[in-house]
Design a protein around this motif. Structure first.
Motif, short mmCIF file in Angstrom:
data_model
loop_
_atom_site.label_atom_id
_atom_site.label_comp_id
_atom_site.label_asym_id
_atom_site.label_seq_id
_atom_site.Cartn_x
_atom_site.Cartn_y
_atom_site.Cartn_z
N HIS A 131 -0.36 -8.48 19.14
CA HIS A 131 0.84 -8.76 18.36
C HIS A 131 0.76 -7.83 17.14
O HIS A 131 -0.35 -7.52 16.69
CB HIS A 131 0.84 -10.23 17.92
N LEU B 33 0.85 -8.32 14.22
CA LEU B 33 0.06 -8.91 13.14
C LEU B 33 -1.37 -9.24 13.54
O LEU B 33 -2.16 -9.69 12.70
CB LEU B 33 0.74 -10.17 12.61
N GLY B 34 -1.73 -9.04 14.79
CA GLY B 34 -3.11 -9.38 15.14
C GLY B 34 -3.43 -9.01 16.57
O GLY B 34 -2.62 -9.16 17.48
N ASN C 172 -5.07 -9.08 20.23
CA ASN C 172 -5.40 -10.08 21.27
C ASN C 172 -4.99 -11.49 20.88
O ASN C 172 -5.67 -12.45 21.22
CB ASN C 172 -6.91 -10.07 21.55
N MET C 173 -3.88 -11.61 20.17
CA MET C 173 -3.50 -12.92 19.65
C MET C 173 -2.75 -13.75 20.69
O MET C 173 -2.56 -14.94 20.53
CB MET C 173 -2.64 -12.75 18.40
N VAL D 287 -6.60 -13.08 9.72
CA VAL D 287 -6.05 -13.49 11.02
C VAL D 287 -7.10 -13.16 12.08
O VAL D 287 -7.26 -12.02 12.47
CB VAL D 287 -4.74 -12.74 11.34
N ASP D 288 -7.84 -14.18 12.50
CA ASP D 288 -8.88 -13.96 13.51
C ASP D 288 -9.13 -15.28 14.22
O ASP D 288 -9.09 -16.35 13.60
CB ASP D 288 -10.17 -13.48 12.83
#
Lengths: 359, 359
Positions: B145, B147-148, B150-151, B319-320
């Motif tokens: 995504h 914003l991150g 593999n989200m 974000v993780d």
């Protein structure tokens, strides 16, 4: 409040059924582990119920996504709005997603929960009769593709289902009838006694008699929970819940999502499946007549749309999850209360049903 | 051909490792149940290997999707092209998807298989070192995504992994080094003896000595398979496979997917995690030096890009998937060969690492 259990080992969960459950914090609290909660709902439901739900969630860090209302928005694109909000709020893997709405919101919310960070917990708060009796229970989640309904999705079970029977007061008549199609389905596939009860009590259901509605919801959920417990990922008996759905999905996809409500398309599909069962000699004319009469009494359509030709039907039905190596397979009826597993059907017979069964 | 088993109960599957496996029909045939097979690959791999795979699949009804090459295409949008092809070909639930390519193709192909009709079988044919030693094994699938990383994804295990060591001949040097980052990772988190072996044999690996490469692949897969068998859905020990990845994902997301290869970003992240471990007093200066030297020897970057500020790093790392209720948690090292579970880190200490550890 009544509680039914969906027995799936470590994925088991309760269905709470009763009036005003939206206002009971204990329905939520015991199923929320982290501090972050995302509410997913739509433009119709938000003004009616979002505030009441948020009132019970004051102890949490909440965010919300309000999606447009309708089957045509059950797409991968709209799904992405849920991911956007989860990430913009830095929600983690122990966040809980709550789907507050009808079948579309439940299916999309559940699928977003299944995929976000490879799976976060979620809660179903179904606000339509159809969602309360069918789509919120059993863990089928997903979105539509222009070429086929529910083609992209996951089996993913919620932490609980909160079926507040009070919210049905605001449901419009068309939505109520759509829900009754799935209720009648349970009678047809495995519960003849319930079919008879529905025949006797349809008037009470249509005027929203609280006792009758509560009974119909509970008995439907009980039927669904039993089937799902036996066959979670549809390798066998669960497929019977799809009675009328191959025809119904063809109608929904063929006319454009949102034209018919899912329950309306299923009602037509049930008649078509019954007609095919009659042609196979499994169902009597008398049973066929009873099925059609009950669906009509529930104010549901029983004839397929003229706009869809036999060829289009066949083409659309050739994309279905029950098909194997391209062969169309359908759930049919051996009797009222007894469905078959998916069976391959002779195309000539299927054409007869599709052609004869027009208005 | 060597066979390793990933032991996951009814989801167990073999990893076949050896030269020229692409041409061995028995590697495929026993894992394909239906008649329909979709090949998912990319523009770089297709001209090299697609024909050889199709030659083994002449008995099946095949279709193919050729995606653009690169991490920037690992998106929900591009994923949809796979669904389009599956539906256009009316592929059913017993179709098999084969992912032929590197980590991006494996992750997207696996995720498409996980979601199509709520799950169809799939086979991994990894064509990069990184995919052979890491991403093709263990069932992590998904897309990025904005914003991150593999989200959006699923845990979904393949039917088998076919690691043809011959395909590494066509891999460019940069890709080879990127794969070595994940190989070195196994030594660091749980296999000190392997770390020493890598230290002794890095030159052989870089000139693609067949025996050395085969050994490194097998030992890496063995490590991965053991960890995954113990903790399939990452509730504990599996998180250690993420050493360096929180830093690495921040670099990949922050600079735009595709700027750094995944393995390159992980190499830098490993150095940062080692630095933080040293600041915590867990790792000696000597160990820190050995780690950095081995990564450099493998022709991997060990300094974070100047373009990324400390504040951007912190923002991106918030974000993780390992974070809990917003707190950053990292995998650190107690020694070479011994990783910690995710630990919360003091922000001041983390800032020191981020600030000091610049070129």
């Amino acid at each position: 409040m009544n509680t039914l259990q969906v027995a799936l080992g470590e994925r088991s969960y309760p269905i709470y059924i009763g009036p005003d459950l939206l206002d009971q914090v204990e329905c939520y609290a015991r199923h929320i582990k982290g501090k972050q909660v995302l509410l997913v709902t739509n433009e119709t439901v938000a003004p009616l119920y979002l505030h009441r739900v948020l009132m019970q969630l004051r102890a949490y860090n909440t965010a919300q996504v309000i999606l447009p209302d309708g089957e045509q928005y059950k797409s991968l694109d709209v799904l992405n709005q849920i991911f956007d909000t989860l990430l913009a709020n830095k929600f983690g893997r122990n966040a809980t997603l709550i789907a507050l709405g009808g079948g579309v919101i439940g299916d999309m919310g559940g699928f977003a929960a299944a995929c976000y960070q490879r799976g976060i917990p979620f809660i179903q708060i179904p606000t339509t009769l159809l969602a309360q009796v069918d789509s919120s229970v059993g863990g089928k989640t997903g979105v539509n593709h222009p070429l086929g309904k529910n083609m992209i999705g996951a089996f993913y079970q919620p932490q609980c289902v909160i079926a507040d029977t009070g919210v049905l007061d605001t449901l419009d008549d068309r939505q109520l009838s759509a829900g009754l199609a799935e209720v009648i389905k349970y009678g047809l596939i495995r519960d003849a006694e319930f079919f008879d009860w529905l025949d006797d009590n349809m008037d009470a259901l249509l005027v929203r008699d609280k006792k009758a509605l509560a009974y119909a919801i509970e008995r439907s959920c009980m039927n669904k929970a039993e089937v799902v417990a036996e066959d979670e990922t549809e390798s066998g008996i669960r497929a019977t819940l799809n009675l009328g759905h191959t025809f119904g999905h063809a109608i929904e996809t063929g006319l454009g999502y949102g034209e018919y409500l899912h329950g309306e398309a299923v009602a037509i599909g049930i008649c078509q499946a019954a007609d095919l069962s009659r042609r196979k000699g499994w169902l009597s004319d008398n049973e066929m007549g009873k099925i059609k009469a009950l669906l009509k009494k529930a104010r549901l359509p029983v004839y397929p749309p003229d706009a869809l030709s036999t060829e289009q039907f066949l083409q659309l039905m050739s994309v279905d999850k029950k098909n194997v190596d391209g062969e169309i397979r359908l759930i049919l009826l051996k009797a009222i209360g007894q469905a078959t597993l998916p069976v391959g059907v002779d195309e000539q017979l299927l054409r007869l049903t599709l052609e004869s069964y027009k208005s």
